[in-house]
Design a protein around this motif. Structure first.
Motif, PDB file in Angstrom:
ATOM      1  N   CYS A 214       0.824  -1.212   0.000  1.00  0.00           N
ATOM      2  CA  CYS A 214       0.000   0.000   0.000  1.00  0.00           C
ATOM      3  C   CYS A 214       0.859   1.263   0.000  1.00  0.00           C
ATOM      4  O   CYS A 214       0.439   2.299  -0.541  1.00  0.00           O
ATOM      5  CB  CYS A 214      -0.950  -0.014   1.186  1.00  0.00           C
ATOM      6  SG  CYS A 214      -0.137  -0.081   2.799  1.00  0.00           S
ATOM      7  N   ASN A 395      -0.211   9.105   3.053  1.00  0.00           N
ATOM      8  CA  ASN A 395      -1.235   8.408   3.822  1.00  0.00           C
ATOM      9  C   ASN A 395      -1.477   7.042   3.199  1.00  0.00           C
ATOM     10  O   ASN A 395      -2.218   6.905   2.223  1.00  0.00           O
ATOM     11  CB  ASN A 395      -2.523   9.240   3.828  1.00  0.00           C
ATOM     12  CG  ASN A 395      -3.639   8.554   4.597  1.00  0.00           C
ATOM     13  OD1 ASN A 395      -3.387   7.738   5.476  1.00  0.00           O
ATOM     14  ND2 ASN A 395      -4.876   8.901   4.254  1.00  0.00           N
ATOM     15  N   ASN A 397      -3.280   4.235   3.913  1.00  0.00           N
ATOM     16  CA  ASN A 397      -4.356   3.615   4.674  1.00  0.00           C
ATOM     17  C   ASN A 397      -4.761   2.305   4.000  1.00  0.00           C
ATOM     18  O   ASN A 397      -5.369   2.310   2.920  1.00  0.00           O
ATOM     19  CB  ASN A 397      -5.542   4.572   4.771  1.00  0.00           C
ATOM     20  CG  ASN A 397      -6.572   4.097   5.776  1.00  0.00           C
ATOM     21  OD1 ASN A 397      -6.998   2.951   5.764  1.00  0.00           O
ATOM     22  ND2 ASN A 397      -6.966   5.005   6.670  1.00  0.00           N
ATOM     23  N   GLU A 399      -6.983  -0.071   4.820  1.00  0.00           N
ATOM     24  CA  GLU A 399      -8.413  -0.374   4.714  1.00  0.00           C
ATOM     25  C   GLU A 399      -9.072   0.435   3.586  1.00  0.00           C
ATOM     26  O   GLU A 399      -9.897  -0.102   2.830  1.00  0.00           O
ATOM     27  CB  GLU A 399      -9.120  -0.075   6.047  1.00  0.00           C
ATOM     28  CG  GLU A 399      -8.810  -1.066   7.159  1.00  0.00           C
ATOM     29  CD  GLU A 399      -7.409  -0.869   7.725  1.00  0.00           C
ATOM     30  OE1 GLU A 399      -6.816   0.216   7.469  1.00  0.00           O
ATOM     31  OE2 GLU A 399      -6.910  -1.779   8.396  1.00  0.00           O
ATOM     32  N   GLU A 400      -8.711   1.709   3.458  1.00  0.00           N
ATOM     33  CA  GLU A 400      -9.294   2.523   2.388  1.00  0.00           C
ATOM     34  C   GLU A 400      -8.898   2.005   1.010  1.00  0.00           C
ATOM     35  O   GLU A 400      -9.710   1.998   0.078  1.00  0.00           O
ATOM     36  CB  GLU A 400      -8.848   3.978   2.557  1.00  0.00           C
ATOM     37  CG  GLU A 400      -9.458   4.690   3.755  1.00  0.00           C
ATOM     38  CD  GLU A 400      -9.005   6.131   3.827  1.00  0.00           C
ATOM     39  OE1 GLU A 400      -8.231   6.553   2.931  1.00  0.00           O
ATOM     40  OE2 GLU A 400      -9.414   6.832   4.771  1.00  0.00           O
ATOM     41  N   GLU A 403     -10.893  -1.024   0.009  1.00  0.00           N
ATOM     42  CA  GLU A 403     -12.226  -0.643  -0.457  1.00  0.00           C
ATOM     43  C   GLU A 403     -12.172  -0.077  -1.881  1.00  0.00           C
ATOM     44  O   GLU A 403     -13.069  -0.300  -2.689  1.00  0.00           O
ATOM     45  CB  GLU A 403     -12.834   0.389   0.496  1.00  0.00           C
ATOM     46  CG  GLU A 403     -13.273  -0.181   1.826  1.00  0.00           C
ATOM     47  CD  GLU A 403     -14.417  -1.176   1.672  1.00  0.00           C
ATOM     48  OE1 GLU A 403     -15.286  -0.945   0.798  1.00  0.00           O
ATOM     49  OE2 GLU A 403     -14.441  -2.176   2.403  1.00  0.00           O
ATOM     50  N   ALA A 404     -11.082   0.663  -2.169  1.00  0.00           N
ATOM     51  CA  ALA A 404     -10.954   1.268  -3.504  1.00  0.00           C
ATOM     52  C   ALA A 404     -10.722   0.216  -4.588  1.00  0.00           C
ATOM     53  O   ALA A 404     -10.931   0.499  -5.779  1.00  0.00           O
ATOM     54  CB  ALA A 404      -9.806   2.272  -3.506  1.00  0.00           C
TER      55      ALA A 404
END
Length: 630
Positions: A214, A395, A397, A399-400, A403-404
């Motif tokens: 990520c 950033n 993230n 989890e975000e 989802e993306a």
């Protein structure tokens, strides 16, 4: 066409000669050149913000006359490595700048020298060669300029002979632009090569899914211009770099997410073509070969290794005491002028200052400024150091990003990487601008046939190409009138089966059909009631074939070109008589080739002056290529 200075392989050098208000480029000051550089960069930044360079970006720096002996100018050096599209995109940018500034004169070369001439080699003047073109090729006012040379030693001309100095050459182009401007054919070849820019920038991109850590996805979203450095680092990896890949200190594979990454086609091909088996102890668990996400996993693994190599190399530089001072943008007057010009030209797209998109555009503008105006002097532009700084600020993230993944678009099809023989042949044919000899011969002979069958009267010839209505005209043939005319000219008689063959003027002629047509003296060519029109035409063809054979060994016959030997001439000429069978080596006349040869020989003997053949070609709407030796 050697380059003017020693450069590394696959490098393009471009010099921009600006002028004062009075048109003098020799007395221009350094301050004026710096203002010109800022102006030029601000004019093309709109094209550059979405372009992904293979290695070096477009850049400009001030060069004074004390260090080079040339007039003061702006210079850029870009290494395009494996992506030649970078070089032609720079050509497009320089043409664009020369149209904006009418006083700007540009010289561009690469390791092959004057590569623009190579693109238009088929249409150059005969005197142009690597020895005569030095300091004679420039870009000015959106066109290519070639300073001509005197055609004879006695010709008085203001144009320089020998190898002109850059100052003299630039002065000549500025004073005599209409004289130095290259021909329209040369201009067209160059323009065709760059006509698809800037749209081509997006056409040569490739969107792919990459399963990456990520933090890699976050860094690429913040600074997408780091992508080519990561691909290059993995592409050129060495055993020391592989140690970093086994450790994965900065980009651990445990936090991988599916992300969309935009490559150039060249970068995508380089990364996907690499074979690499990761260390299983590192945690790279790849799906089976036939899994639909296998390619995304492999691309993400290679890309993450490239980022790891860059970050590790930057850390080593820190440990050995390399300076890591940041550029002071706040006190840089040139940067403030450059940023203001970007705002005036709408570079920030009405984004609110401080927003994420505004900050991204500002970061790209700063990196472009450093690489363009201070090439090789800003340590902060090191990709490894930039990655380490972004690791502390982005950033990431997890989890975000997971989802993306659900909103990702399908990746682009990469079937363009598969080149079939048919596609390759089509590409070669498209790139070849020189007509082949077979094409030229076919064009000339077909044009000659069309001309011969054109309408003619006392006012002259009306070629079919001049009248679109004449296309697909139906030809009316009257066999009675044709036979009547032939009988009057040749005054012969085709014997009937009842006639005495020995009394015929064609003693070797024989016929066994009962439906022959007799053209008797006094009949004025009228057909007998029992005759056959088709038979007359067949007999006429056989008679003409026999005449060809009798003339074949005479001086007249030897002047004609012959068809090549075939397995069976009877298929072309029909059945042979007993006398004809004796000439086993007989070959029919090649009418097309004979006519073409005679026409070209006559055209060549005119030596470029007006003459019957050139007038004939002009009437047919045809143009004979230059230097046609065969």
């Amino acid at each position: 066409m050697a380059a003017s200075m020693d450069t590394s392989e696959n490098t393009v050098i471009y010099k921009l000669f600006c002028a004062n208000d009075d048109g003098n480029c020799n007395l221009i000051s350094t301050e004026t050149l710096e203002l010109c550089a800022e102006k030029y960069l601000s004019q093309i930044t709109g094209f550059l913000h979405r372009y992904i360079w293979q290695n070096d970006p477009f850049n400009l720096r001030v060069v004074d006359s004390l260090t080079t002996g040339f007039p003061p100018h702006l210079e850029g050096i870009t290494s395009y490595e494996d992506n030649v599209e970078d070089e032609w995109f720079i050509v497009y940018l320089l043409y664009y700048l020369s149209e904006k500034d009418k006083n700007l004169i540009i010289q561009i070369q690469d390791n092959d020298g004057e590569f623009l001439l190579i693109e238009a080699a088929d249409y150059l003047p005969k005197w142009v060669n690597p020895d005569t073109s030095e300091n004679r090729i420039f870009i000015h006012q959106g066109a290519l300029h070639i300073i001509p040379i005197a055609r004879s030693p006695g010709e008085v001309t203001p144009l320089p002979n020998g190898v002109p100095s850059l100052s003299d050459a630039i002065s000549v182009v500025r004073k005599f632009p209409s004289v130095t401007k290259a021909s329209s054919s040369v201009q067209e070849m160059i323009k065709n090569r760059i006509k698809d820019y800037p749209m081509r920038v997006d056409e040569y991109k490739h969107r792919a899914h990459c399963y990456v850590p990520c933090s890699v996805a976050a860094i690429l979203k913040e600074d997408p211009f780091l992508l080519p450095y990561a691909v290059k680092a993995f592409y050129l990896r060495d055993p020391i770099d592989l140690k970093a890949c086994r450790a994965m200190r900065y980009f651990a594979p445990e936090t991988r997410v599916m992300s969309e990454v935009t490559f150039t086609r060249c970068l995508y091909a380089q990364l996907s073509g690499q074979k690499y088996e990761p260390d299983k102890m590192t945690g790279w668990n790849l799906p089976p070969v036939n899994h639909p996400d296998r390619k995304a996993h492999e691309l993400g693994m290679k890309l993450a290794c490239g980022f790891e190599i860059l970050a590790s190399s930057a850390q080593k530089k820190k440990e050995v005491g390399k300076d890591n001072a940041e550029h002071d943008f706040c006190n840089d007057v040139r940067w403030r002028r450059f940023a203001k010009s970007l705002k005036d030209k709408g570079y920030f797209r009405a984004e609110v200052e401080g927003s994420r998109m505004y900050n991204t555009l500002m970061l790209q503008a700063k990196e472009f400024y450093l690489s363009s105006l201070n090439r090789g002097t800003a340590t902060s532009s090191s990709p490894g150091i930039r990655i380490q700084k972004l690791l502390k600020t982005v950033n990431a993230n997890y989890e975000e990003m997971k989802e993306a993944e659900k909103l990702l678009r399908p990746p682009d099809d990469d079937s363009w990487m598969d080149i079939t023989p048919e596609i390759f042949d089509s590409m070669l044919e498209k790139m070849s601008h020189q007509p082949t000899e077979a094409t030229v011969a076919k064009t000339l002979t077909s044009g000659l046939k069309s001309f011969v069958h054109s309408h003619s009267d006392i006012e002259g010839v009306e070629p079919p190409v001049c009248n679109p209505k004449n296309k697909k005209q139906k030809i009316n043939f009257d066999p009675d009138a044709f036979t009547d005319a032939i009988s009057k000219i040749l005054d012969f008689r085709i014997p009937h089966s009842d006639d005495d063959v020995s009394s015929s003027s064609m003693s070797g002629y024989s016929d066994d059909d009962d439906d022959d047509v007799t053209l008797e003296e006094g009949s004025k060519g009228k057909y007998n009631t029992g005759g056959s029109k088709e038979k007359v035409l067949d007999d006429m063809k056989e008679y003409m074939d026999q005449m060809d054979r009798e003339l074949a060994k005479t001086n007249i016959g030897l002047s004609f070109e012959r068809l090549p030997p075939t397995a069976s001439i009877e298929e072309e000429t029909g059945p042979l008589s007993d006398i004809n069978d004796e000439d086993d080596d007989f070959r029919p006349v090649d009418v097309n080739f004979t006519a073409l040869k005679n026409l070209l020989e006559s055209y060549s003997s005119q030596q470029g002056l007006p003459g019957p053949v050139s007038n004939l070609f002009s009437s047919m709407g045809m143009e004979v290529p230059d230097n046609l030796d065969s």
